[in-house]
Design an enzyme around this catalytic site. Sequence first.
Site, PDB file in Angstrom:
ATOM      1  N   ASN A  75       3.050   1.711  -3.097  1.00 26.15           N
ATOM      2  CA  ASN A  75       2.240   2.187  -4.223  1.00 26.15           C
ATOM      3  C   ASN A  75       1.937   3.672  -4.080  1.00 26.15           C
ATOM      4  OD1 ASN A  75       0.557  -0.003  -6.205  1.00 26.15           O
ATOM      5  ND2 ASN A  75       1.757  -0.865  -4.528  1.00 26.15           N
ATOM      6  N   LYS A  76       1.547   4.099  -2.875  1.00 26.39           N
ATOM      7  CA  LYS A  76       1.244   5.508  -2.646  1.00 26.39           C
ATOM      8  C   LYS A  76       2.497   6.363  -2.856  1.00 26.39           C
ATOM      9  CE  LYS A  76       0.452   7.101   1.634  1.00 26.39           C
ATOM     10  NZ  LYS A  76       1.226   8.340   1.920  1.00 26.39           N
ATOM     11  N   ASP A  77       3.640   5.822  -2.464  1.00 24.70           N
ATOM     12  CA  ASP A  77       4.890   6.567  -2.503  1.00 24.70           C
ATOM     13  C   ASP A  77       5.439   6.697  -3.917  1.00 24.70           C
ATOM     14  OD1 ASP A  77       7.137   7.840  -1.320  1.00 24.70           O
ATOM     15  OD2 ASP A  77       8.265   5.980  -1.469  1.00 24.70           O
ATOM     16  N   TYR A  89       5.484  10.110 -11.546  1.00 20.41           N
ATOM     17  CA  TYR A  89       4.485  10.027 -10.469  1.00 20.41           C
ATOM     18  C   TYR A  89       4.822  10.994  -9.343  1.00 20.41           C
ATOM     19  CZ  TYR A  89       1.722   8.036  -6.629  1.00 20.41           C
ATOM     20  OH  TYR A  89       0.855   7.866  -5.562  1.00 20.41           O
ATOM     21  N   SER A 101       0.819  -1.212   0.000  1.00 26.16           N
ATOM     22  CA  SER A 101       0.000   0.000   0.000  1.00 26.16           C
ATOM     23  C   SER A 101       0.851   1.259   0.000  1.00 26.16           C
ATOM     24  CB  SER A 101      -0.909   0.009   1.228  1.00 26.16           C
ATOM     25  OG  SER A 101      -1.696  -1.154   1.273  1.00 26.16           O
TER      26      SER A 101
END
Length: 885
Positions: free
Chosen positions: A545-547, A672, A542
Site C-alpha cells: 500500500n505504501k509503495d 500515486y 502495508s
Amino acid sequence: MMLRDLLRQVIRVREPRVLAIIDEPANASALAPELIEPALQVIGMWLQLLNIAEENAAMRNRRQMETRSGPDQVPGSFSHAFATVAAANVAPEAVQTALDTIDVQPTITAHPTEAKRVTVLEIHRRIYLKLYELESPRWTPRERVHLLKLLRNEIDLLWLTGEIRLEKPTVEQEIHWGLHFFRETLFDRTVSLCDLLEAALQRHYPETPHRVRPPLRYSSWIGGDRDGNPFVTVDVTRFALKENRNAIVARLEQRLNDLAQLVSLSTQEISFPLAFLERVQRQVDLSGEAEAIGNRNMHEPFRRFFTALRVRLAKTFGEGAKGSGFQPIDTEELIGELLAAEEALAQMQSVSLASTLVRPVRWEVETFGFRSVSLDIRQNTTVINRVLKEIWRKLNPLEPGEGPEIGSTAWQAWIEAELAKPLGFLPQFRGVSDEARELLGLLELIRDTIDGPDPQAIGAFILSMTQSAADVLGLYLLAKFTGLFADENARETCRIRVVPLFETIDDLRAAPAIMTELLAHPVVKTSVAFHGGRQEVMLGYSDSNKDGGFFCASFELFEAQRRLIRIGRDAGVSISFFHGRGGSVSRGGAPTGRAIAAQPAGTINGHMRVTEQGEVVSSKFANRGTAQHNLEILAASVFVHTLKSIDEPELKVNPEHQKAVEWIAQASFRHYRKLAEDKGLLDYFHQASPVEELANLKLGSRPARRFGAKGIGDLRAIPWVFAWSQNRHLLTGWYGLGYAFDDFLVPRGADGMKLLREMFARSRGFRLAVDEVEKSLYLADMDVAEQYAELVTDRTSAERLFALIRHEHSRTARTILELTGESRLCERFEGLQRRFERVRPMVDQANRWQVQLLKETRRGKGDEKLMMPLLMTMNCVAAGLGWTG
C-alpha cells in the site's frame, strides 16, 4: 447517556473548567492554554468510554437478534454460515473434509500501534463488565446505585491513571501485553467456538454426525520479530517461549486439577472399563508419585488419573526432584489420555460428562498445546545474506577477495552447491560478528525447541523483503549448518517452515517466478512434503500500500494469489496465504467477513493466517463476548469461502472486468508514484504531519525506520500511515484513484461508467476496494488538512502539493459518488457515519490543538511541557478514527 453523566461527575471534581469540551466541543477553542491538557484527557476518556459502550451495545444487539430470530440470522455466526452452505446444497462429505482440514491462525504481532497500557486495558474491561451487570433487571434501586458508584470509581481511576506511556515498552513488556488477552479471553472463548460449531452443524446437517476439531490456532510475532528491532535477541526469544509456555501450562494444571475435583465417579457405584483402569495405573506410575496418588481417592479412578496427569505436566516443566519412575509428558500424549478419558466416560453412559467437562480441556490442548501460541521468527533477508557472506569467508579462507556478490548467479550457485553436499558433522563458526552469532544462536534455539515437548512452540521463519529464490535458499543453508535438517546427511529435509514475505508492488509481481523456481528445488520440495505438502506465502499489505497506493496494491495482492495458486497446483503443492493486514484501510484493514468473502476463488481452501496488530487486538479480544464473536466471524468466513467460492459468480473472473481493473490499478499506481517521488513531498510529509514527534509516543519497542534510514522508502508503513491519518489527509487510502478513474472514463464516456457500475454490482473484490476507498475519503478532511499544510516552511511547494491533494480528493469523491449513486460519502455506511459524526467535533478540536502544539514545540525545539499534550492529541485523533496504523 449514563457514561457521559458519570464522566461529567468526575470532571466536576477533577477539573470543572473543561466541562465545555464534553458539553459544547465547538466552544473548546476558547479554553485557556493551561486547560488544553485536561481537555484532551476528557476527549480521550470520552472516546474510550464511547467505544466500550458501543461494544457492549453491539453484544446486546446480537443476543437480542438471536433470541428474536434465531442463530441463523446473526451475521458472521457459524449457524448463519452453515445455513448459507446448506442452502447451496454443499454435500455433508465436503463439509466434513473442511472440518478435518481447516486451519485458521490469527497472529498477534508486535507492531507498535497500541497506545494503551495493560493497566488501562484492565480498567476498560472492568468498565465493560459493570455496564453488562447494570443491564440485569435483578438489582434493587439500592444495589443499582452502588453499581453506578463502582462504575464512577473506575472512570475516576481512568482519569488518575493516565493513558500515555512515559517510557518506551520493552519487548518483555510487549510479551506480557500479548499474553494478557489469552489469559483474559482467548483461552476461554476459543474452545467455546467448538460448541457453537457443533450446534450449527447439528442444526443444518442433522442427518450426518460430524467430527469437530478446533478450527483455530494462534501464532505470535512478539519476541520473535527481529526485522529492524535490535531489542529482539536470542535471550528475548527464549524468554518469549518460556512465558508463552508458562501461561498455558499454569492454566492446564488448573484445568486438570478441576477435573480431578469434579469427575468423582466411584467404582462402588458403577463399573469401569478394565482398559481404562490399567491406563490410570500407568499414569500414576509415570507421575513419580505413585504411592501418594495411589493411596488417594482409592475408589475414584478418574480423580487419580487427572491428578497423575497434572503432576506429570507440572514436573515436565518444573525444577527439582522428579521422583522414581517419572516420565515427562508431551502434547500428543496428553491429548491421547484425555481422549481415552472421554471414551471411558462414554462407555459408562456418561457422554454428557465427557463432552462438557473433559472434551473442552482436550480441545484446549489441541489448540494451545504447551505453547499458548506458535512463535514465528521474522528476519530481513539482508541480515541472512550478510551472515552467509561471513560464512563463505570462513569456508573459503584461501580464496582471494570477498567471493561472489550477494544476489549474483555465482552467489546462488554456491548456496545450491552447499545444500547438495552431505553434512557429516555440524560446523562450528568461531570469530564471527555479533550479528552472525545472534542469528546462528537463534537457529540453535529453534532446533532445541523443536526437539522439546511441543515442537509447535516454534511457528514459521518469515523472510521479509524476499526478492529472489536465493534469499530463501540461503536460510535453508543456515538451517542446515545449525542442525535443523531431519535427514542424516542434511541434504533433503528442513525442519523449519520457511515462509517468504512479498511486500512491495515489485515483489508481489516477482513472487510467481520466485515460487516457481523454489518449488522445483529438491530441498524445498522434500521440505514442503515433510510439512504436509503445503507451502505458506506471506503477502505484505502495508508496504505494498505504501509503495503503490491502496487500489493498486489491492489488485496486485489479488493477482499474486491467483497466480501463486496455479503455480502450486502445477508443482503438486498446496499454497496457503498469510495475510499481513493492519488495522487501517491503508494497511489492508477491512471488515473481516467481507474481506475474506472477496478473496479470489479457491485461494483459501481451509487455510488462512492473518495478522492482528496493536489496537486491533484490544478492540477485538479485550472482552470475552466480543472476542468470541470476532473469532467466530473469522472461522465461519473461512468455512464459507472454502465450501462455496469456486461456484460463486461474484468471484468468477470476467475478462472484461479484469482488463478494466488492471488498467485502473496501473494508472492509479503511476499517479500515486508521481506524488510519492515528488521532490517536495518528503519535506511536506515531515513538516505537515507529526511523524517526527511520533517517536515520543511510546507505542512499541521497535524503531520507526529500518536500518536508521531517513527516506520515505525506508520509513516503515505504520508511521507512514499514522502521520497521514493524524493530519487528516489519509491520502494513503485513496490518492491516485481519482486520476485513474478520469483517465479510464474520458475516452470511454457513458460506456465506461456503465462498465464500472456493472463491476461494482457484480465483482466482490472491486466493490470491497471501492467501499474502503470511500471510507478513507469520508474520514479525510481537507479543511483540517490545510491547517497542517500551513506548517510547511516552503510555502510555494506546500501550496502546490496541497492543491494537488485537495483536487484529487474532490475528484476521487466525485467519481465514487457517481459510481455508487450516493448523494454524499458513506451514505451507505450508516453505522460508521453515525459514530464518526458523534465524535467529529472533538476529533477536529484535537487536530486544531495538535497543529498549534506542533508550531510551539518546533519553535521551542521540543519543550517538555508541551510534549505531553501533543502526544495526547495523537491518541485522541487515533481513537476518533478508530486506529493508529
